[in-house]
Design a protein around this motif. Structure first.
Motif, PDB file in Angstrom:
ATOM      1  N   LEU A  35       0.789  -1.221   0.000  1.00  0.00           N
ATOM      2  CA  LEU A  35       0.000   0.000   0.000  1.00  0.00           C
ATOM      3  C   LEU A  35       0.832   1.286   0.000  1.00  0.00           C
ATOM      4  O   LEU A  35       0.497   2.220  -0.728  1.00  0.00           O
ATOM      5  CB  LEU A  35      -0.983  -0.005   1.171  1.00  0.00           C
ATOM      6  CG  LEU A  35      -2.103   1.009   1.091  1.00  0.00           C
ATOM      7  CD1 LEU A  35      -2.915   0.842  -0.187  1.00  0.00           C
ATOM      8  CD2 LEU A  35      -3.005   0.882   2.304  1.00  0.00           C
ATOM      9  N   PHE A  38       1.697   3.120  -3.349  1.00  0.00           N
ATOM     10  CA  PHE A  38       0.679   3.795  -4.147  1.00  0.00           C
ATOM     11  C   PHE A  38      -0.099   4.813  -3.313  1.00  0.00           C
ATOM     12  O   PHE A  38      -1.313   4.890  -3.387  1.00  0.00           O
ATOM     13  CB  PHE A  38      -0.285   2.766  -4.746  1.00  0.00           C
ATOM     14  CG  PHE A  38       0.394   1.662  -5.477  1.00  0.00           C
ATOM     15  CD1 PHE A  38       1.027   1.899  -6.681  1.00  0.00           C
ATOM     16  CD2 PHE A  38       0.432   0.384  -4.959  1.00  0.00           C
ATOM     17  CE1 PHE A  38       1.659   0.887  -7.366  1.00  0.00           C
ATOM     18  CE2 PHE A  38       1.065  -0.641  -5.636  1.00  0.00           C
ATOM     19  CZ  PHE A  38       1.684  -0.388  -6.843  1.00  0.00           C
ATOM     20  N   LYS A  39       0.617   5.604  -2.538  1.00  0.00           N
ATOM     21  CA  LYS A  39      -0.041   6.538  -1.619  1.00  0.00           C
ATOM     22  C   LYS A  39      -0.611   7.773  -2.327  1.00  0.00           C
ATOM     23  O   LYS A  39      -1.687   8.242  -1.988  1.00  0.00           O
ATOM     24  CB  LYS A  39       0.947   6.969  -0.546  1.00  0.00           C
ATOM     25  CG  LYS A  39       0.337   7.123   0.799  1.00  0.00           C
ATOM     26  CD  LYS A  39       1.390   7.296   1.849  1.00  0.00           C
ATOM     27  CE  LYS A  39       0.721   7.057   3.187  1.00  0.00           C
ATOM     28  NZ  LYS A  39       1.625   6.835   4.230  1.00  0.00           N
ATOM     29  N   THR A  40       0.085   8.295  -3.294  1.00  0.00           N
ATOM     30  CA  THR A  40      -0.349   9.512  -3.968  1.00  0.00           C
ATOM     31  C   THR A  40      -0.475   9.251  -5.470  1.00  0.00           C
ATOM     32  O   THR A  40       0.026   8.254  -5.991  1.00  0.00           O
ATOM     33  CB  THR A  40       0.664  10.655  -3.757  1.00  0.00           C
ATOM     34  OG1 THR A  40       1.895  10.300  -4.403  1.00  0.00           O
ATOM     35  CG2 THR A  40       0.899  10.931  -2.279  1.00  0.00           C
ATOM     36  N   TYR A  41      -1.136  10.175  -6.148  1.00  0.00           N
ATOM     37  CA  TYR A  41      -1.280  10.083  -7.602  1.00  0.00           C
ATOM     38  C   TYR A  41       0.089  10.070  -8.271  1.00  0.00           C
ATOM     39  O   TYR A  41       0.325   9.321  -9.219  1.00  0.00           O
ATOM     40  CB  TYR A  41      -2.136  11.249  -8.107  1.00  0.00           C
ATOM     41  CG  TYR A  41      -2.368  11.230  -9.595  1.00  0.00           C
ATOM     42  CD1 TYR A  41      -3.214  10.285 -10.161  1.00  0.00           C
ATOM     43  CD2 TYR A  41      -1.747  12.144 -10.429  1.00  0.00           C
ATOM     44  CE1 TYR A  41      -3.434  10.252 -11.525  1.00  0.00           C
ATOM     45  CE2 TYR A  41      -1.956  12.118 -11.800  1.00  0.00           C
ATOM     46  CZ  TYR A  41      -2.802  11.167 -12.333  1.00  0.00           C
ATOM     47  OH  TYR A  41      -3.018  11.130 -13.687  1.00  0.00           O
ATOM     48  N   ILE A  44       1.553   6.684  -7.946  1.00  0.00           N
ATOM     49  CA  ILE A  44       0.880   5.733  -8.835  1.00  0.00           C
ATOM     50  C   ILE A  44       1.435   5.869 -10.250  1.00  0.00           C
ATOM     51  O   ILE A  44       1.731   4.879 -10.910  1.00  0.00           O
ATOM     52  CB  ILE A  44      -0.646   5.948  -8.816  1.00  0.00           C
ATOM     53  CG1 ILE A  44      -1.218   5.513  -7.469  1.00  0.00           C
ATOM     54  CG2 ILE A  44      -1.327   5.173  -9.942  1.00  0.00           C
ATOM     55  CD1 ILE A  44      -2.667   5.856  -7.278  1.00  0.00           C
ATOM     56  N   VAL A  88      -4.387  -3.421  -6.516  1.00  0.00           N
ATOM     57  CA  VAL A  88      -4.121  -2.423  -5.479  1.00  0.00           C
ATOM     58  C   VAL A  88      -3.873  -1.063  -6.122  1.00  0.00           C
ATOM     59  O   VAL A  88      -4.410  -0.041  -5.679  1.00  0.00           O
ATOM     60  CB  VAL A  88      -2.923  -2.848  -4.594  1.00  0.00           C
ATOM     61  CG1 VAL A  88      -2.477  -1.711  -3.684  1.00  0.00           C
ATOM     62  CG2 VAL A  88      -3.272  -4.074  -3.767  1.00  0.00           C
ATOM     63  N   MET A  89      -3.074  -1.048  -7.186  1.00  0.00           N
ATOM     64  CA  MET A  89      -2.787   0.210  -7.866  1.00  0.00           C
ATOM     65  C   MET A  89      -4.065   0.809  -8.468  1.00  0.00           C
ATOM     66  O   MET A  89      -4.317   2.004  -8.346  1.00  0.00           O
ATOM     67  CB  MET A  89      -1.741  -0.006  -8.962  1.00  0.00           C
ATOM     68  CG  MET A  89      -1.290   1.290  -9.609  1.00  0.00           C
ATOM     69  SD  MET A  89      -0.048   1.027 -10.872  1.00  0.00           S
ATOM     70  CE  MET A  89      -1.078   0.558 -12.238  1.00  0.00           C
ATOM     71  N   ARG A  92      -6.290   2.259  -5.655  1.00  0.00           N
ATOM     72  CA  ARG A  92      -5.769   3.538  -5.145  1.00  0.00           C
ATOM     73  C   ARG A  92      -6.010   4.652  -6.161  1.00  0.00           C
ATOM     74  O   ARG A  92      -6.348   5.767  -5.793  1.00  0.00           O
ATOM     75  CB  ARG A  92      -4.274   3.432  -4.823  1.00  0.00           C
ATOM     76  CG  ARG A  92      -3.969   2.623  -3.600  1.00  0.00           C
ATOM     77  CD  ARG A  92      -4.564   3.231  -2.337  1.00  0.00           C
ATOM     78  NE  ARG A  92      -3.931   4.512  -2.071  1.00  0.00           N
ATOM     79  CZ  ARG A  92      -4.526   5.543  -1.479  1.00  0.00           C
ATOM     80  NH1 ARG A  92      -5.766   5.452  -1.087  1.00  0.00           N
ATOM     81  NH2 ARG A  92      -3.892   6.678  -1.293  1.00  0.00           N
ATOM     82  N   GLN A  95      -9.526   5.720  -5.784  1.00  0.00           N
ATOM     83  CA  GLN A  95      -9.747   6.543  -4.592  1.00  0.00           C
ATOM     84  C   GLN A  95      -9.237   7.968  -4.776  1.00  0.00           C
ATOM     85  O   GLN A  95      -9.854   8.921  -4.313  1.00  0.00           O
ATOM     86  CB  GLN A  95      -9.056   5.920  -3.383  1.00  0.00           C
ATOM     87  CG  GLN A  95      -9.703   4.652  -2.909  1.00  0.00           C
ATOM     88  CD  GLN A  95      -8.910   3.988  -1.809  1.00  0.00           C
ATOM     89  OE1 GLN A  95      -7.692   4.145  -1.714  1.00  0.00           O
ATOM     90  NE2 GLN A  95      -9.593   3.233  -0.965  1.00  0.00           N
ATOM     91  N   ILE A  96      -8.122   8.120  -5.449  1.00  0.00           N
ATOM     92  CA  ILE A  96      -7.487   9.430  -5.587  1.00  0.00           C
ATOM     93  C   ILE A  96      -8.093  10.232  -6.731  1.00  0.00           C
ATOM     94  O   ILE A  96      -8.320  11.428  -6.627  1.00  0.00           O
ATOM     95  CB  ILE A  96      -5.966   9.266  -5.778  1.00  0.00           C
ATOM     96  CG1 ILE A  96      -5.345   8.701  -4.506  1.00  0.00           C
ATOM     97  CG2 ILE A  96      -5.316  10.577  -6.151  1.00  0.00           C
ATOM     98  CD1 ILE A  96      -3.920   8.232  -4.679  1.00  0.00           C
TER      99      ILE A  96
END
Length: 185
Positions: A35, A38-41, A44, A88-89, A92, A95-96
């Motif tokens: 996780l 892939f915290k921010t755009y 990613i 997962v990617m 995320r 979500q973003i």
């Protein structure tokens, strides 16, 4: 203990579809480690090429295994993590990136469905649970989740949600039920 897929030749003991539960346990354990990638755009976008490259290399490795006589390695969780990382990617990114999609999403969904049909035709009689179609699935799921079109509304109905919720249990119990029924046939 859900470790049967780590032992060559034992992946399909007791319940053939059970190999996927063993893999999922490994994926859920690895999730906290993946996780943060892939915290921010921006992360990613930076990791996207690496994820695609990993997916491509794993596909080549998987095809090599299929062509060899070492089929008992096909169920190893590490060989299926490519789909999980891609998922997962994609989640995320979902979500973003919160912008709703336009009418073009219907055309893209139809194009993706056509690509699935072509891929299934081209790879008929091949082992397709290796993540080969994972990028297409990820994009289709993203388009359906972001879409506001008639197709998305149709598949968002309670009947389809119910079928989606029960489908995994049907998958897992199909083999024991088949064994029971065929025993008394």
């Amino acid at each position: 203990f859900m470790v049967q897929t780590w032992i060559p030749g034992k992946s399909l003991i007791l319940n053939n579809p059970g190999w996927s539960i063993s893999n999922e346990l490994f994926f859920y354990a690895s999730f906290p480690l993946l996780l943060p990638l892939f915290k921010t755009y921006k992360q990613i976008k930076a990791q996207g090429f690496a994820v695609f490259l990993f997916w491509l290399v794993s596909q080549l490795f998987f095809l090599n295994l299929i062509q060899s006589s070492q089929h008992y390695y096909l169920y190893l969780p590490i060989l299926h993590i490519n789909s999980f990382i891609l998922g997962v990617m994609a989640a995320r990114f979902f979500q973003i990136h919160s912008r709703a999609l336009t009418i073009y999403s219907i055309a893209l969904k139809i194009l993706l469905l056509a690509m699935f049909v072509v891929a299934l035709y081209l790879f008929e009689n091949k082992n397709l649970h290796n993540g080969l179609l994972a990028p297409l699935f990820a994009l289709l799921i993203y388009l359906i989740a972001r879409g506001r079109d008639a197709m998305t509304r149709f598949f968002s109905r309670p009947l389809f949600q119910f079928l989606g919720e029960i489908s995994y249990s049907l998958y897992i119990f199909q083999f024991p039920v088949w064994l029971l029924i065929s025993e008394y046939r």
